[in-house]
Each structure stands twice: as structure tokens, then as C-alpha cells.
Design a protein around this motif. Structure first.
Motif, mmCIF file in Angstrom:
data_model
loop_
_atom_site.group_PDB
_atom_site.id
_atom_site.type_symbol
_atom_site.label_atom_id
_atom_site.label_comp_id
_atom_site.label_asym_id
_atom_site.label_seq_id
_atom_site.Cartn_x
_atom_site.Cartn_y
_atom_site.Cartn_z
ATOM 1 N N GLN A 30 3.532 -14.604 0.550
ATOM 2 C CA GLN A 30 4.529 -15.514 1.111
ATOM 3 C C GLN A 30 5.929 -15.374 0.509
ATOM 4 O O GLN A 30 6.805 -16.182 0.741
ATOM 5 C CB GLN A 30 4.082 -16.982 1.099
ATOM 6 N N GLU B 225 -0.345 -11.663 9.422
ATOM 7 C CA GLU B 225 -0.252 -11.827 7.976
ATOM 8 C C GLU B 225 0.369 -13.157 7.607
ATOM 9 O O GLU B 225 0.016 -13.768 6.598
ATOM 10 C CB GLU B 225 0.516 -10.664 7.356
ATOM 11 N N THR C 266 5.787 -20.944 4.498
ATOM 12 C CA THR C 266 4.656 -21.668 5.090
ATOM 13 C C THR C 266 4.892 -23.172 5.070
ATOM 14 O O THR C 266 4.252 -23.914 5.789
ATOM 15 C CB THR C 266 3.360 -21.401 4.318
ATOM 16 N N HIS D 183 -11.620 -21.346 5.587
ATOM 17 C CA HIS D 183 -12.504 -20.309 5.073
ATOM 18 C C HIS D 183 -13.038 -19.445 6.210
ATOM 19 O O HIS D 183 -13.049 -18.217 6.121
ATOM 20 C CB HIS D 183 -13.659 -20.958 4.319
ATOM 21 N N LYS E 92 10.890 -17.917 8.680
ATOM 22 C CA LYS E 92 9.551 -17.873 9.258
ATOM 23 C C LYS E 92 8.484 -17.482 8.245
ATOM 24 O O LYS E 92 7.305 -17.695 8.454
ATOM 25 C CB LYS E 92 9.509 -16.929 10.459
ATOM 26 N N ASN E 93 8.911 -16.936 7.120
ATOM 27 C CA ASN E 93 7.924 -16.563 6.111
ATOM 28 C C ASN E 93 7.547 -17.731 5.202
ATOM 29 O O ASN E 93 6.658 -17.623 4.382
ATOM 30 C CB ASN E 93 8.449 -15.418 5.251
ATOM 31 N N ARG F 77 -1.358 -15.939 5.274
ATOM 32 C CA ARG F 77 -0.719 -16.644 4.164
ATOM 33 C C ARG F 77 -0.841 -18.150 4.330
ATOM 34 O O ARG F 77 -1.173 -18.876 3.402
ATOM 35 C CB ARG F 77 0.761 -16.263 4.068
ATOM 36 N N PRO G 274 -11.279 -12.045 2.433
ATOM 37 C CA PRO G 274 -10.980 -10.800 3.138
ATOM 38 C C PRO G 274 -10.184 -9.849 2.254
ATOM 39 O O PRO G 274 -9.486 -10.278 1.348
ATOM 40 C CB PRO G 274 -10.117 -11.286 4.296
ATOM 41 N N ILE H 54 0.791 -7.430 13.482
ATOM 42 C CA ILE H 54 0.239 -7.467 12.121
ATOM 43 C C ILE H 54 1.024 -8.447 11.250
ATOM 44 O O ILE H 54 0.453 -9.252 10.519
ATOM 45 C CB ILE H 54 0.238 -6.053 11.481
ATOM 46 N N GLN H 55 2.356 -8.401 11.387
ATOM 47 C CA GLN H 55 3.174 -9.323 10.587
ATOM 48 C C GLN H 55 2.863 -10.777 10.902
ATOM 49 O O GLN H 55 2.780 -11.620 10.010
ATOM 50 C CB GLN H 55 4.652 -9.041 10.830
ATOM 51 N N ARG I 162 -4.382 -19.139 3.746
ATOM 52 C CA ARG I 162 -4.726 -19.040 2.334
ATOM 53 C C ARG I 162 -4.171 -20.247 1.576
ATOM 54 O O ARG I 162 -4.846 -20.836 0.732
ATOM 55 C CB ARG I 162 -4.155 -17.739 1.774
ATOM 56 N N SER I 163 -2.924 -20.615 1.916
ATOM 57 C CA SER I 163 -2.315 -21.770 1.243
ATOM 58 C C SER I 163 -3.071 -23.041 1.571
ATOM 59 O O SER I 163 -3.311 -23.889 0.711
ATOM 60 C CB SER I 163 -0.867 -21.935 1.690
ATOM 61 N N ALA J 97 -8.542 -11.236 9.005
ATOM 62 C CA ALA J 97 -8.496 -9.985 8.252
ATOM 63 C C ALA J 97 -9.023 -8.837 9.110
ATOM 64 O O ALA J 97 -8.453 -7.734 9.113
ATOM 65 C CB ALA J 97 -9.326 -10.112 6.974
ATOM 66 N N GLN K 101 -10.499 -16.940 7.685
ATOM 67 C CA GLN K 101 -10.050 -15.809 6.867
ATOM 68 C C GLN K 101 -10.520 -14.453 7.379
ATOM 69 O O GLN K 101 -9.713 -13.554 7.610
ATOM 70 C CB GLN K 101 -10.586 -15.984 5.442
#
Lengths: 225, 424
Positions: A185, B261, B388, B223, B385-386, B265, A102, B257-258, B268-269, B230, B226
Motif C-alpha cells: 500500500q 492488487e 486504502t 480470508h 487510489k492507492n 491490499r 496467497p 492486475i493493479q 489484507r488490511s 491471488a 485472499q
């Protein structure tokens, strides 16, 4: 400016279409290999966004067709497959750029505009907005004819914001564009604020016609009051 | 205790019991046989003496055992009539042994010349003590010999018989899910082991299959997630751009949105972790750690400044590693990012590059972390919280992928030291 989006995922197609229409582009869409082929052969587009995985065939075959028609230089590949082979194959077939899904809409807008700039101005690749004149290749900025020195990040931020003029730019998108992929992150991207602050001050001190506004909790917007 | 000795232990107890019972029965039978034979001998002797007395009357005067082994005594008619042949054990003084020794005594009566006589015949007897003792020692030796031979048989024969079993156990011991992709049990002709091998093999293959599909599932799921995430973010951004929203609504959209996001993250990790573990980063090149650190130091400069952390770099040597470039970046950037995030204002981040290692140390919490836990997935020391909780898990996965080693240390500063195999 006419743009063709070749993408089989209806949601993504819709989001890209809406966003590009907000930039006042004329947007056409195709969601299968064959409908895309029809449009490519019949019409001319200033920029084509091409998904590799399509029902009915591969986007790379479309790209080959475009290359034969000598129209492949304005293609941006958008693919879910983060595959180096696809990327190389695509770029070898003459595609201008490659974007992995994305992606942020602002990033796509920036890439599309970059393709259009290169095509339209051929060498004289400048962005003029108000009293600002910005050359992305030479990395120079002048306000009312007076050159203004910006550091690398300030320049990247300004370019990205100008390309996405009047659009809301998500701070994540901005951070990834300017600071690179490794910032994810990291934090809430509060750290980009100090660069924005410096940039705002420089713009204001030099009486620029544009200003960068904060959109609470989401990001920033460059406007020409 | 292994199976062989275990068998031996039970056999030893069982044999002890069996041999003891056997010894008692054997002893009784033996003694019975001995008495039987002794008594037969005495009866025979009796006949001979009586015959001798008929022929030679002087025999009748032998009233003491003395040098002979019989004595004759005249008795009354009544007592003779009541007398029957009696065999019995008794003790008698033996001058040779200078002790009382057991003898078998036959008491009988006979009639000669209208007189009645009592005849006592003795026969020296096996010494019961000696017999028991001999038997006891014989049994002990037999017992030891039996155990020793079982032990030998166990070690040489059974070991051979059980070989396929121990092979299988060894194979299982060395087998690791995720590290090995096949499992082949060795062929054997023994039916039970064949069944065991087949069962274990099918079990292991099933586990492997499940494990692999699980890994694949995580990758596919991340996958597939994602793009929807997005698109959600994109749609919210488009919504926020419409100028018909109040500031409160914008704020809410910003929060959503946060959150999305954060999800991006995390996803993605997770995807990256799966890809590493599924071996999807196979192409390698020579990467200069020094160059990567310099580049990241530059990229992190603003972030570090915002956090009030000073990054310093000490290059004791040039360090090249052979690995996938993106993973090299990911490895070092995750460590550096951690060192900045978990730091305090006016803290320091020091990178030291040596000949076969690089070390990233930072100031931060005053207490050491638990080295056993920090590399686990979703392990979080802080409530941030950010975070992961996957950063160090990714680091560990990359380190493992290339056979490197990572060590956490605390000496007032937290340090992560990665030892790499030098390409030279």
C-alpha cells in the motif's frame, strides 16, 4: 526435476502446475490426503509443495510420514493458515520452507529453485547464466570471471530475476521480495525503478549476457538475448 | 430530574389541589357545626330567660345588652304574631376589643301577662377570619409535612426499591460492545425488575452475538477472498507471459492486475484489522522501538528517496514496548509510510523517540487534518487510489489493543505522537 504439488484447491493447483511446467519441471499433483500418501510412498520427488489443510487428513501427518521415509528436507509447506504453530511444527518436522497463501508465483518459483539448488549442488551452490556467475549464499557476482560489486538490493533483485529467468515478474512481487512486507500500500512501486535502472546500467557496462526488460504496467523480465 | 423528584413534583401539585378542596369542605362543615351548636345554645338560653322572666318580672326591664347578653323589649301583638325565631350573624361593638365583633343573634318573641315582648339573645361567635387563618396555616404545615415525609420516604424507601433498576442502568452505561464479552444483571425479587433484567440481558447478549459474528464474518470473508484474488492475479500473469499478446492487451492486463492488487491490499488490511480486533495477536515480547524504527528507516529508504523525503531519527532515549512484534512493526511502518506518502518533494520525516513515547512528524499539506476523523475506517483525505483508508484505523486498533495513546498535532508539520506504557 520432478515436483509434487499437494493442494486441494483446483484453481491454485492449476496455476502452480502451469507455472512450474513453464520452468520445464515435471509436475505431478495430488488433491487429497490419501492420493498424496500413495504418491509419496511410491515415488521419489525432488521437491514437494504441501498444503496443510487437506481433505482426509492433515498435511503435517504427511510430513511426519515423509520424515520417517527421510524425504522431508525438500518440502515447502504452503498454507492458508498464517499460524505460527503450524509453521514451527512444519519446520520441526524437517520441512525446508514455509509459504503463506496467497503468494506470488515468482516467489514460489524462487523458493522451489532454492530447495533444488541446495539438494543438487550440496555446497557448490552457484547459478550460472550466460557469462554471469552468481553465488546466493556468498552473495557474490562475477561477469566473465570479473567480480562485480552490487548493493544489497541490486543483488536481491538480480537473484530474484535470474531465478525467474524468462518469466514475467510482477513488480509487487519484486518489491515484497526485496523491500519486505511493509511496502504494501505504499505506492505503485515506482520507486523500485531507480534500483532497476542502476542494476541495468551495471550489467550493461560490464557486458553481461542478460538484460532486464520492462513489461508495460506489470513488471520486469530477465532475458538472455 | 430523576424519577423520585419527578414523582414528588406531581404529588406536590396533586396534594395542593386535594388539600385545597378538602380545606373548603372542611371549613364549611366546621362552620356549619359551630353555628349549629351556637344556635342550640341560644335556644336553650332563650328558654332559661323566658323562665326567669316568669319568675322575676324585673328581668323584663333589661332593655340593653350591657353586662348581660340579652335584651327584652315590649312589642305590639301584631308584630309578635308575625315573628319567628331568627338566628343571624351581626356585628356588635365590643368595648374589650374596641371594635365591632361578629356575634350570633337570636331574635324571638314571647307573651307574658298578656303583653308581648321581643327577646334578643347574643352569643359571641368564633371569629371567621381567625378560623380561616388558623385553618390556612394548619393546612400549609400539613402540606409541608406531607411533602417532607414523601421526600423522606422517596429517598429512603423508594431508593431502596429502585436499587436494582439503577444498578442495571449503571451496568448498561459502562457496557461497551467489543470491550466486554458478557453481561450479567444482578438478581432481584421484584417481578418487574426481573423481567427488565431478563429482557435487557437477552438484548445485550443478542447484540454481542451479532457483533461477534459480524467481526468473525469480516475476518472470514477477507480470508476467503485472499486466495481467489491471488489466483486471478497469477492467471493474468501467466496470460501476460504468453507471447501472443499485443502491447495494448498487455497494458490492459497490467491495469487489471493493479486493480486486483489494490483489492489485495485492501483485503489484507481489513483482515489484519479484524484479527487485531478479534484479539488474535496475544503473544507478546519486548520490542525495541529504536530497533524497529532503524529497520524501517532502512526499508523505506528507497521509497523515501523516490518521494524526495529525508528521514531523520532522534533517539532521546531507548524505548522498549511489550507487544506482538508484527504489530509493533505494523504500527510504526504504517505511521512512517503515511508520513512519506502524504509528504511533498524535499519534505522531511522526523522520528523522535523518548522515554515513554515516540513521535513521527512530517511536512505535508498546509492545513491541519481533522483529528476526529483521521482514525476512522475508509476515511480518506486525499483522492489517492492507492490509499486504502485503513492505515490509521489499523494504527488506532493496535494502539487501543495495548492501552497506548495516540495524539495528532499540527504546528506547520503533521505529527503523530504515541505514548506507551513502559514495561518497567
Amino acid at each position: 526435476m520432478k515436483i509434487l504439488i499437494i493442494e486441494d484447491e483446483p484453481d491454485l493447483l492449476d496455476v502452480i502446475r502451469q507455472s512450474l511446467e513453464m520452468e520445464n519441471f515435471l509436475v505431478e499433483t495430488a488433491d487429497t490426503f490419501h492420493s498424496a500418501l500413495d504418491k509419496i510412498i511410491s515415488f521419489h520427488y525432488d521437491c514437494i509443495l504441501l498444503d496443510i489443510m487437506l481433505p482426509g487428513g492433515s498435511g503435517l501427518d504427511l510430513l511426519l510420514e515423509l520424515k520417517n521415509l527421510d524425504k522431508s528436507d525438500n518440502v515447502i509447506i504452503i498454507s492458508a493458515k498464517d499460524s505460527l504453530d503450524d509453521k514451527l511444527a512444519g519446520l520441526n518436522l524437517g520441512a525446508d520452507d514455509y509459504l503463506t497463501k496467497p503468494f506470488h508465483i515468482a516467489e514460489l518459483t524462487a523458493r522451489v529453485k532454492s530447495v533444488l539448488r541446495r539438494k543438487s549442488f550440496q555446497g557448490k551452490n552457484r547459478i550460472v547464466i550466460g557469462n554471469l556467475e552468481l553465488d546466493p549464499e556468498e552473495r557474490t557476482l562475477s561477469i566473465s570471471g570479473q567480480p562485480l560489486i552490487l548493493n544489497r538490493k541490486e543483488f536481491d533483485i538480480l537473484t530474484y530475476m535470474i531465478v525467474n529467468k524468462n518469466r514475467l515478474v510482477n513488480k509487487t512481487s519484486l518489491a515484497e521480495h526485496v523491500w519486505g512486507d511493509h511496502m504494501d500500500q505504499a505506492d505503485d512501486y515506482e520507486f523500485i525503478y531507480s534500483q532497476i535502472k542502476n542494476l541495468r546500467k551495471k550489467l550493461k557496462d560490464n557486458q553481461a549476457d542478460v538484460e532486464i526488460q520492462a513489461v508495460y504496467g506489470i513488471g520486469y523480465k530477465l532475458v538472455q538475448p | 430530574m430523576n424519577l423520585l423528584n419527578h414523582t414528588l413534583k406531581y404529588l406536590a401539585f396533586a396534594l395542593f389541589g386535594i388539600l385545597s378542596v378538602w380545606a373548603v369542605i372542611f371549613y364549611i362543615n366546621m362552620l356549619d357545626e359551630v353555628y349549629d351548636s351556637l344556635d342550640d345554645g341560644l335556644d336553650n338560653y332563650k328558654m332559661l330567660i323566658i323562665e326567669k322572666a316568669h319568675a322575676d318580672r324585673s328581668t323584663l326591664h333589661k332593655t340593653e345588652f350591657a353586662e348581660g347578653n340579652y335584651e327584652i323589649r315590649e312589642i305590639s301583638r301584631e308584630s309578635a304574631k308575625n315573628m319567628k325565631d331568627i338566628h343571624k350573624d351581626t356585628l356588635m361593638y365590643m368595648p374589650f376589643e374596641e371594635d365591632m365583633e361578629p356575634v350570633r343573634l337570636l331574635t324571638t318573641a314571647f307573651k307574658l301577662d298578656k303583653k308581648y315582648y321581643e327577646l334578643k339573645v347574643i352569643s359571641s361567635m368564633v371569629e371567621e377570619d381567625d378560623l380561616i387563618e388558623d385553618l390556612f396555616f394548619a393546612l400549609i404545615w400539613l402540606y409541608i409535612a406531607l411533602l417532607a415525609s414523601i421526600l423522606l420516604v422517596n429517598n429512603f424507601l423508594l431508593k431502596k426499591v429502585w436499587k436494582p433498576f439503577y444498578k442495571l442502568v449503571d451496568q448498561l452505561k459502562n457496557f461497551r460492545l467489543g470491550k466486554h464479552q458478557t453481561f450479567n444483571a444482578e438478581d432481584t425479587n421484584v417481578k418487574e425488575f426481573k423481567v427488565l433484567n431478563e429482557t435487557v440481558t437477552s438484548l445485550v447478549l443478542h447484540a454481542l452475538e451479532t457483533y461477534n459474528s459480524q467481526k468473525q464474518f469480516i475476518e472470514n470473508a477477507s480470508h476467503e477472498l485472499q486466495t481467489p484474488i491471488a489466483i486471478s492475479i497469477n492467471r493474468l500473469e501467466l496470460l501476460a507471459e504468453k507471447n501472443e499478446l499485443t502491447e495494448a492487451n498487455l497494458e490492459t492486463i497490467g491495469q487489471v492486475i493493479q486493480t486486483l492488487e489494490r483489492l489485495t491490499r485492501l483485503n489484507r488490511s481489513l483482515l489484519l484489522l479484524s484479527k487485531i480486533e478479534n484479539g488474535q495477536f496475544s503473544d507478546t515480547e519486548t520490542v525495541s522501538v529504536n530497533a524497529v524504527v532503524s529497520q524501517l528507516k532502512e526499508e523505506f529508504a528507497d521509497f523515501a528517496e523516490y518521494k524526495g523525503v529525508v528521514i531523520s531519527m532522534e533517539e532521546k532515549s531507548g524505548l522498549n514496548v511489550v507487544m506482538q512484534k508484527d504489530l509493533a512493526m505494523m504500527l510504526i511502518s504504517n505511521l512512517m509510510k503515511n508520513a512519506i506518502v502524504h509528504n511533498h518533494t524535499n519534505g522531511a520525516l522526523d522520528v523522535e523517540i523518548g522515554e515513554d513515547y515516540f513521535k513521527i512528524s512530517n511536512s505535508g499539506a498546509a492545513a491541519p487534518l481533522d483529528p476526529a476523523k483521521i482514525f476512522r475506517r475508509f476515511h480518506k483525505e486525499s483522492g489517492d487510489k492507492n490509499n486504502t483508508g485503513l492505515g490509521l484505523a489499523i494504527v488506532k486498533a493496535i494502539v487501543d489493543l495495548y492501552g497506548f495513546r495516540i495524539r495528532y498535532d499540527f504546528d506547520g508539520k503533521h505529527s503523530m505522537e504515541v505514548f506507551v506504557k513502559n514495561p518497567e
